[in-house]
Design an enzyme around this catalytic site. Sequence first.
Site, PDB file in Angstrom:
ATOM      1  N   LEU A  33       0.855  -1.305  -0.074  1.00  0.00           N
ATOM      2  CA  LEU A  33       0.010   0.023  -0.080  1.00  0.00           C
ATOM      3  C   LEU A  33       0.844   1.146   0.002  1.00  0.00           C
ATOM      4  O   LEU A  33       1.692   1.320   0.518  1.00  0.00           O
ATOM      5  CB  LEU A  33      -0.829  -0.047   1.376  1.00  0.00           C
ATOM      6  N   GLY A  36      -1.903   6.458  -2.560  1.00  0.00           N
ATOM      7  CA  GLY A  36      -2.817   6.338  -3.575  1.00  0.00           C
ATOM      8  C   GLY A  36      -3.949   5.458  -2.826  1.00  0.00           C
ATOM      9  O   GLY A  36      -5.403   5.933  -2.937  1.00  0.00           O
ATOM     10  N   HIS A  37      -3.487   4.186  -2.336  1.00  0.00           N
ATOM     11  CA  HIS A  37      -4.676   3.165  -1.705  1.00  0.00           C
ATOM     12  C   HIS A  37      -5.158   3.936  -0.546  1.00  0.00           C
ATOM     13  O   HIS A  37      -6.636   3.979  -0.417  1.00  0.00           O
ATOM     14  CB  HIS A  37      -3.940   1.980  -1.422  1.00  0.00           C
ATOM     15  N   LYS A 151      -6.258   5.995 -11.766  1.00  0.00           N
ATOM     16  CA  LYS A 151      -4.849   5.667 -12.173  1.00  0.00           C
ATOM     17  C   LYS A 151      -5.137   4.458 -13.062  1.00  0.00           C
ATOM     18  O   LYS A 151      -4.439   4.278 -14.175  1.00  0.00           O
ATOM     19  CB  LYS A 151      -3.939   5.198 -10.831  1.00  0.00           C
ATOM     20  N   ASP A 152      -6.084   3.281 -12.655  1.00  0.00           N
ATOM     21  CA  ASP A 152      -6.463   2.291 -13.627  1.00  0.00           C
ATOM     22  C   ASP A 152      -7.643   2.665 -14.462  1.00  0.00           C
ATOM     23  O   ASP A 152      -8.585   2.193 -14.088  1.00  0.00           O
ATOM     24  CB  ASP A 152      -6.543   1.048 -12.677  1.00  0.00           C
ATOM     25  N   SER A 188       2.279   0.467  -6.539  1.00  0.00           N
ATOM     26  CA  SER A 188       3.096  -0.645  -5.669  1.00  0.00           C
ATOM     27  C   SER A 188       4.508  -0.902  -6.407  1.00  0.00           C
ATOM     28  O   SER A 188       5.266  -1.396  -5.766  1.00  0.00           O
ATOM     29  CB  SER A 188       2.334  -1.957  -5.661  1.00  0.00           C
TER      30      SER A 188
HETATM   31  P1  AMP Z   1      -3.684  -2.179  -6.706  1.00  0.00           P
HETATM   32  O1  AMP Z   1      -3.589  -2.564  -5.438  1.00  0.00           O
HETATM   33  O2  AMP Z   1      -2.777  -1.691  -7.645  1.00  0.00           O
HETATM   34  O3  AMP Z   1      -4.725  -3.232  -7.267  1.00  0.00           O
HETATM   35  O4  AMP Z   1      -4.879  -0.903  -6.394  1.00  0.00           O
HETATM   36  C1  AMP Z   1      -6.084  -0.808  -5.640  1.00  0.00           C
HETATM   37  C2  AMP Z   1      -6.728   0.264  -5.833  1.00  0.00           C
HETATM   38  O5  AMP Z   1      -5.984   1.296  -5.815  1.00  0.00           O
HETATM   39  C3  AMP Z   1      -7.294   0.419  -7.511  1.00  0.00           C
HETATM   40  O6  AMP Z   1      -8.621   0.828  -7.447  1.00  0.00           O
HETATM   41  C4  AMP Z   1      -6.447   1.424  -7.830  1.00  0.00           C
HETATM   42  O7  AMP Z   1      -6.680   1.971  -9.236  1.00  0.00           O
HETATM   43  C5  AMP Z   1      -6.044   2.077  -6.705  1.00  0.00           C
HETATM   44  N1  AMP Z   1      -4.943   3.015  -7.008  1.00  0.00           N
HETATM   45  C6  AMP Z   1      -3.555   2.393  -7.512  1.00  0.00           C
HETATM   46  N2  AMP Z   1      -2.635   3.561  -7.485  1.00  0.00           N
HETATM   47  C7  AMP Z   1      -3.448   4.594  -7.315  1.00  0.00           C
HETATM   48  C8  AMP Z   1      -2.917   5.897  -7.183  1.00  0.00           C
HETATM   49  N3  AMP Z   1      -1.731   6.352  -7.466  1.00  0.00           N
HETATM   50  N4  AMP Z   1      -3.898   6.995  -6.981  1.00  0.00           N
HETATM   51  C9  AMP Z   1      -5.076   6.576  -6.531  1.00  0.00           C
HETATM   52  N5  AMP Z   1      -5.622   5.245  -6.663  1.00  0.00           N
HETATM   53  C10 AMP Z   1      -4.729   4.289  -6.770  1.00  0.00           C
END
Ligand code: AMP
Length: 280
Positions: A33, A36-37, A151-152, A188
């Site tokens: 984490l 962003g998370h 971001k995604d 990450s």
């Molecule tokens: P992940 O752990 O990468 O699967 O991401 C989990 C959630 O966090 C997803 O909805 C991502 O889009 C969001 N997320 C990842 N990076 C960021 C960021 N830099 N800013 C905002 N949300 C993010």
Amino acid sequence: MIVFKYIHDISHYLHSLQQQGKKTGFVPTMGALHQGHISLIESAHTKCDIVISSIFVNPTQFNDPGDFDKYPITIEKDIDMLEKAGCDVLFLPSVKEMYPEGLTDGKQYELGYLELVLDGAYRPGHFQGVCRVVEKLLRIVHPDKMLLGQKDYQQCMVLAKMVETERLKTIIIICPTKREADGLAMSSRNVRLTNAFRTKAPLIYQCLQSIKKEIKPGDISHVKQQAIEKLVAAGFKPDYIEVANAQTLELLHTWDGKTALVALAAVFAGEVRLIDNLVF
Ligand code: AMP
């Protein structure tokens, strides 16, 4: 924060809260984490009574097994960060708990065009795996709201489609991308960058900003090409730099000067694949 490992236990607990009329917000993650998370957890807090997060590195969404093996795992730090951010419930299941049926031969989702472009094309099967795990999670947690990061960008659109076609009741909320001070989108995967690529990585967002600044109605191929050339010259290997209709993700070669746009990048920085986007 209460941590659950088993579907039976978390379902039971959340069901009783939901029976009391508590509104729940859900933030699914793969751990490692960063802020962003945490911004999604904080946003969930302002909109819901109970904030639930999950950490699960989902094997079915990794089209590259090397990427799965190298995915960073920092579970103790993650738990600490979630607790400090005021997360109420964490779901931390095993692969066996999430996939008792095995990893192969999963349900197929009809994603249409979304699966043919950009990450759909470059990461075969990726969005099927994302839908498979998120549908399972939503059927366990039954949240009122699910918070996702812009971001995604394509993932947000894919999950909105899945939620609609599976007739799930959860409302999707899309939150802005959090960036490092130099503009690099938090990810990450950033911890896996070499020092040299970490220093250069803000160029990805700078290229998206240049596209926004320089784009004019008419042919837009040259602005994309300039961005690709800058990234290649700096040692990156772009999968794509594209400009698309922000609503449909249709890739555009010309612009009418009115349609809302999103510029999207997927770039290898050495072995690490980074994505970013900018809506304008
Ligand atoms: P992940 O752990 O990468 O699967 O991401 C989990 C959630 O966090 C997803 O909805 C991502 O889009 C969001 N997320 C990842 N990076 C960021 C960021 N830099 N800013 C905002 N949300 C993010």
